[in-house]
Scaffold this motif. Sequence first.
Motif, short mmCIF file in Angstrom:
data_model
loop_
_atom_site.label_atom_id
_atom_site.label_comp_id
_atom_site.label_asym_id
_atom_site.label_seq_id
_atom_site.Cartn_x
_atom_site.Cartn_y
_atom_site.Cartn_z
N CYS A 154 -14.28 52.79 -70.50
CA CYS A 154 -13.67 51.47 -70.35
C CYS A 154 -12.22 51.59 -70.79
N ILE B 186 -8.19 49.52 -70.95
CA ILE B 186 -7.43 48.27 -70.89
C ILE B 186 -6.00 48.63 -70.51
N PRO C 260 -3.42 42.35 -73.61
CA PRO C 260 -4.87 42.16 -73.74
C PRO C 260 -5.49 41.54 -72.48
N THR C 261 -6.31 42.30 -71.83
CA THR C 261 -7.03 41.86 -70.63
C THR C 261 -8.47 42.31 -70.76
N MET C 262 -9.25 41.96 -69.80
CA MET C 262 -10.65 42.41 -69.78
C MET C 262 -10.68 43.92 -69.52
N PRO C 263 -11.51 44.66 -70.25
CA PRO C 263 -11.60 46.09 -69.98
C PRO C 263 -12.19 46.35 -68.60
N GLU C 264 -11.74 47.44 -67.99
CA GLU C 264 -12.26 47.85 -66.69
C GLU C 264 -13.01 49.16 -66.87
#
Length: 70
Positions: free
Chosen positions: A24, A26, A30-34
């Motif tokens: 995972c 980023i 700060p964003t949603m992990p991919e």
Amino acid sequence: MVQRFGSALKLNLRFPALVLDGVCSIEGPPTMPEFDAAPPLRDSDVLALTGIRHRRIIRALRRRGRCPAR
């Protein structure tokens, strides 16, 4: 390592393993992990890994006198 018995001597076969199928990450603020998937294993990868494990196991058995030398 195979754990065969629990505290009450019941048969509990377990094969602990760490299996990584990706990571995972980023990007930027700060964003949603991919999730980035790892590429699938090739036959040559598995063959190389089992060869390494085989040599290490045989070496350990020989050190303990449990496997005769060739």
